[in-house]
Write an enzyme that holds these catalytic residues in place. Structure first.
Site, PDB file in Angstrom:
ATOM      1  N   ARG A  65      15.177  -5.830  -6.843  1.00  0.00           N
ATOM      2  CA  ARG A  65      15.794  -5.505  -8.243  1.00  0.00           C
ATOM      3  C   ARG A  65      16.821  -4.331  -8.147  1.00  0.00           C
ATOM      4  NH1 ARG A  65      10.685  -5.139 -12.498  1.00  0.00           N
ATOM      5  NH2 ARG A  65      10.137  -3.946 -10.677  1.00  0.00           N
ATOM      6  N   LYS A 172      -1.654  -9.217   2.413  1.00  0.00           N
ATOM      7  CA  LYS A 172      -3.102  -8.890   1.785  1.00  0.00           C
ATOM      8  C   LYS A 172      -2.821  -7.759   0.689  1.00  0.00           C
ATOM      9  CE  LYS A 172      -5.234  -4.924   4.117  1.00  0.00           C
ATOM     10  NZ  LYS A 172      -5.602  -4.097   3.028  1.00  0.00           N
ATOM     11  N   HIS A 202      -2.195  -7.473   9.869  1.00  0.00           N
ATOM     12  CA  HIS A 202      -1.709  -6.888  10.988  1.00  0.00           C
ATOM     13  C   HIS A 202      -2.581  -6.631  11.942  1.00  0.00           C
ATOM     14  CE1 HIS A 202      -2.756  -3.228   8.713  1.00  0.00           C
ATOM     15  NE2 HIS A 202      -2.683  -2.708   9.521  1.00  0.00           N
ATOM     16  N   LYS A 206      -2.458  -6.439  16.811  1.00  0.00           N
ATOM     17  CA  LYS A 206      -2.691  -5.465  17.718  1.00  0.00           C
ATOM     18  C   LYS A 206      -3.053  -6.299  19.152  1.00  0.00           C
ATOM     19  CE  LYS A 206      -4.249  -2.040  14.718  1.00  0.00           C
ATOM     20  NZ  LYS A 206      -3.079  -1.037  14.935  1.00  0.00           N
ATOM     21  N   GLU A 240     -10.869   6.047   9.502  1.00  0.00           N
ATOM     22  CA  GLU A 240      -9.610   6.595   9.252  1.00  0.00           C
ATOM     23  C   GLU A 240      -9.976   8.234   8.606  1.00  0.00           C
ATOM     24  OE1 GLU A 240      -6.725   3.771   7.215  1.00  0.00           O
ATOM     25  OE2 GLU A 240      -8.625   3.541   6.388  1.00  0.00           O
ATOM     26  N   ASP A 259     -10.726  -3.636   0.701  1.00  0.00           N
ATOM     27  CA  ASP A 259      -9.476  -3.294   1.335  1.00  0.00           C
ATOM     28  C   ASP A 259      -9.535  -3.445   2.767  1.00  0.00           C
ATOM     29  OD1 ASP A 259      -7.107  -1.767   1.035  1.00  0.00           O
ATOM     30  OD2 ASP A 259      -7.920  -0.141   2.369  1.00  0.00           O
ATOM     31  N   HIS A 264      -9.702  -7.447   7.365  1.00  0.00           N
ATOM     32  CA  HIS A 264      -9.598  -7.092   8.865  1.00  0.00           C
ATOM     33  C   HIS A 264     -10.725  -7.117   9.599  1.00  0.00           C
ATOM     34  CE1 HIS A 264      -5.818  -5.379   7.598  1.00  0.00           C
ATOM     35  NE2 HIS A 264      -6.095  -4.501   7.057  1.00  0.00           N
ATOM     36  N   LYS A 364     -12.832   6.055   5.004  1.00  0.00           N
ATOM     37  CA  LYS A 364     -11.495   7.226   4.916  1.00  0.00           C
ATOM     38  C   LYS A 364     -12.357   8.494   4.970  1.00  0.00           C
ATOM     39  CE  LYS A 364      -8.328   4.318   2.518  1.00  0.00           C
ATOM     40  NZ  LYS A 364      -7.355   4.308   3.578  1.00  0.00           N
TER      41      LYS A 364
END
Length: 514
Positions: A65, A172, A202, A206, A240, A259, A264, A364
């Site tokens: 846009r 995703k 993704h 790997k 993470e 998530d 994954h 996390k």
């Protein structure tokens, strides 16, 4: 002059790409000025060009846009490549060629009236660069735009190329629950064939994940041990150190199960647990992946209570620096029950894995950034050297996905000296050290696979729906009993809630020290 002998045909070559060079192609990026396009897609495409893995008959048409022309778009993408590309330097000659193939058209993905203009521009760029009617659409947009984009492609006649192929990469999250995933599949399959749809993850790009198939099925010493007779349990840790990174609004609706785990993690686990495919063809591999997920034991409310743990991080410290708790993050409710940590226990009720627990944890603000699979073998049936053991860990095989991709084998060895002392030692393999070449970034591999029509590392529609089928009972059980005042229940910088450690301890096991 002697005739050159012909190389015998090898049936195993089918499905194995010895020459990874893409053919003519026009990549159309919806959301071409967004974060994903800048950080990952354009740098990945540039590296593919730099490595001569894409031909001269290649071009990019960016759609977004933001009002700008081709020169301005090229300047912005140059900045993105300089900032985010892993290439040590930019070859100016290569960049000039790549920049010449970059085009941009201001457009609105929700406006059907814009698609005739897009179609016309697409045809012009296709003709200019000789991409032979091969079109790859990349939906680098918010999830709510996936279905409208595909619908407009279908209605405008852009979903099918008269001269070549058309494929669509969808990011995703693919749905937010089982119902929305099924609905999205129905919507896009109304305009596209399943063979045209590439649901990207993704993590599957790997190097270590790709190596799982080679490791399991090209080495005769491991596959005979890959079963309930020799393996005690499997651990998968996806940790993470970062928090929600300003995405509090999104994470409040998602949580770590949506998530990370249902996409994954399940993709990786299916490669660990699957049966050998008849051949390395994408459909044969994906058939075995879905087959093993169908053997996964369903989660009942009782199982969720006994074999799963949820958590949410509170204030703490990462690398010595103080960080806020999840409920203090921007966009997060002060009494949120969203899980930022989850541990689940999976069982596959089949011949190979009957009775073997797969312990999975993802979270996390944990102590370390690491993704690894730990295969723990059963202890020797009779401990001849029990009095000499300094460390009593059973043999382990560790597959590291990040940050240092590689494989470690842990086993017992005698300590040098006159007395018999036994200690655990490691045999280490690291990709960077062993091969001396930088690893390809995940998006490079996956985009090139799509251009080549190889869907092995992409999720099929039944795989996405099965992932949701497995996690919905967990999410529903937790929703019916909000965490409330029990959250936060782990400190940022720790390894998560104590209940996750106690759950394994109760079975005589422990999480591997990463």
């Amino acid at each position: 002059m002697l005739d050159t002998p012909k190389i015998a045909e090898n049936p195993l070559r089918e499905g194995i790409r010895l020459e990874k060079t893409g053919g003519p192609c026009l990549v159309v990026i919806f959301g071409a000025t967004g974060d994903l396009a800048r950080r990952k897609l354009i740098p990945a495409l540039f590296r593919l060009v730099q490595q001569r893995l894409l031909p001269a008959e290649f071009a990019v048409l960016g759609l977004g846009r933001t009002q700008m022309d081709d020169p301005e778009y090229r300047a912005r993408m140059r900045q993105a490549v300089e900032e985010f590309s892993e290439s040590p330097s930019i070859d100016e000659e290569v960049w000039a060629s790549f920049a010449n193939a970059l085009h941009y058209l201001p457009s609105n993905i929700l406006n059907p009236d814009d698609f005739p203009r897009i179609k016309q521009r697409l045809a012009e760029v296709d003709e200019q660069h000789g991409t032979q009617g091969n079109w790859l659409y990349y939906l680098s947009t918010a999830p709510e735009f996936y279905a409208p984009a595909v619908e407009h492609l279908g209605r405008s006649g852009m979903a099918i190329s008269e001269r070549g192929w058309t494929r669509v990469i969808i990011e995703k999250p693919f749905g937010s629950d089982l119902e929305t995933a099924r609905q999205l599949n129905q919507q896009i399959l109304h305009h596209l064939d399943e063979s045209q749809i590439y649901r990207i993850d993704h993590y599957l790009g790997k190097e270590t994940v790709q190596n799982l198939l080679v490791f399991r099925f090209a080495n005769g010493i491991f596959e005979p041990l890959w079963n309930r007779r020799y393996i005690d349990h499997v651990q998968l840790t996806n940790a993470e150190t970062v928090g929600v990174e300003g995405r509090g609004d999104y994470y409040e609706k998602a949580g770590v199960v949506r998530d990370m785990i249902q996409n994954h993690v399940f993709q990786i686990i299916s490669l660990i647990a699957m049966e050998p495919p008849a051949r390395l063809d994408s459909e044969f591999v994906r058939n075995e992946k879905i087959k093993v997920l169908h053997s996964a034991r369903p989660f009942t409310p009782e199982r969720v209570g006994l074999e799963c743990v949820r958590g949410q991080y509170g204030p703490g410290a990462i690398n010595g620096a103080p960080v806020p708790g999840y409920r203090e993050e921007k966009g997060v409710s002060p009494d949120s029950s969203t899980e930022t940590f989850a541990m689940i226990t999976m069982y596959f009720d089949n011949w190979r894995w009957s009775g073997v627990p797969f312990y999975i944890r993802s979270g996390k603000r944990l102590a370390k950034r690491v993704t690894e699979i730990g295969i723990q073998f059963k202890a020797a049936p009779h401990q001849l050297f029990s009095s000499a053991l300094e460390q009593g860990t059973p043999n382990q095989l560790i597959l590291r996905l990040q940050p240092d991709e590689g494989i470690t084998m842990r086993f017992a060895a005698k300590v040098p000296g006159q007395t018999t002392r036994i200690r655990d030692v490691n045999m280490d393999f690291r990709y960077g050290a062993s091969f001396g070449v930088p690893l390809a970034e995940a998006y490079e591999r996956l985009i090139l696979d799509c251009i080549q029509g190889d869907s092995t590392l992409f999720a099929r529609n039944d795989m996405t729906e099965r992932g949701w089928e497995l996690v919905m009972p967990i999410l529903e059980a937790w929703q019916s009993s909000p965490a409330g005042q029990s959250f936060p229940n782990y400190e940022a910088g720790s390894w998560g809630p104590g209940e996750a450690l106690e759950l394994l301890k109760a079975t005589g096991r422990a999480w591997r020290r990463t």
